[in-house]
Design an enzyme around this catalytic site. Sequence first.
Site, PDB file in Angstrom:
ATOM      1  N   LEU A 105       1.009  -1.024  -0.051  1.00 43.22           N
ATOM      2  CA  LEU A 105       0.101  -0.078  -0.268  1.00 43.22           C
ATOM      3  C   LEU A 105       1.301   0.843   0.108  1.00 43.22           C
ATOM      4  O   LEU A 105       2.119   0.883   0.720  1.00 43.22           O
ATOM      5  CB  LEU A 105      -0.908  -0.008   1.278  1.00 43.22           C
ATOM      6  CG  LEU A 105      -1.743  -1.394   1.169  1.00 43.22           C
ATOM      7  CD1 LEU A 105      -2.806  -1.011   2.009  1.00 43.22           C
ATOM      8  CD2 LEU A 105      -2.984  -1.122   0.365  1.00 43.22           C
ATOM      9  N   ASP A 106       0.720   2.554  -0.689  1.00 43.12           N
ATOM     10  CA  ASP A 106       1.529   3.507  -1.011  1.00 43.12           C
ATOM     11  C   ASP A 106       1.689   4.281   0.701  1.00 43.12           C
ATOM     12  O   ASP A 106       0.309   3.741   1.232  1.00 43.12           O
ATOM     13  CB  ASP A 106       0.763   4.250  -1.809  1.00 43.12           C
ATOM     14  CG  ASP A 106       0.479   4.323  -2.918  1.00 43.12           C
ATOM     15  OD1 ASP A 106       1.550   3.387  -3.591  1.00 43.12           O
ATOM     16  OD2 ASP A 106      -0.226   4.565  -3.787  1.00 43.12           O
TER      17      ASP A 106
END
Length: 228
Positions: A105-106
């Site tokens: 996930l960013d």
Amino acid sequence: MQLLKYIQAQGFGSRKQCQWLIDNDCIEINGEIRNRAKDDINPAEVSSLVVDGEAVVAVPMPYFYILLNKPADYETSHKPQHYPSVFSLFPDHMRNIEMQAVGRLDADTTGVLLITNDGQFNHRVTSPKHKVAKLYHVTLKHAAEQSLCDTLKNGVLLHDDNETVRATEAVLENPHTLLMTITEGKYHQVKRMVAAAGNRVEHLHRDRFGDWDTQNLAAGEWKFIDIS
Ligand code: URA
């Protein structure tokens, strides 16, 4: 599994350090001091582990699966560059245990992140072939209409990717909130798809990965899950 191997596998240091802990009555399992390094331990039967007077998390062995509600401003990396690593959210001894995130996930994305030491599981659920659904709650910069959902479901061409990707589901909750499901996990995929469809992601939260959701975990909280 021998006690010495078990304590080492739990991340309490080198063979020598673990031997020292065992010899000095520092290991308590299920309320009992265990001081024979060769004793057989069944990891599935360990319900409490105390090391040097401190109750610690007993990590399931040989494989474990963690569901983390990832907070914002943490990087899904063992070598973070700008923010702390998601792995820093675990107790000290667990940071010595090899584990990988299941996809990324960013840093600014929140929500469901799975973490495991089971490479086969990781490969299986991240492979596009297996079409594991990932549901995102997307906050949009510009007010959107149904046409955004249609575009995302019909497919958009990602810049630099020469391949059309589709959302398997896209529903507007309100003009600024989109619920979107994808089955691949390309780099920045949701943000790039929304941009290709003419809008912009202001915030991204993963509500669900396959069968797993955040299950009332607050941001930064985690738990072991059973994948069977
Ligand atoms: N898509 C993105 O753009 N970012 C994420 O973190 C996950 C999916």
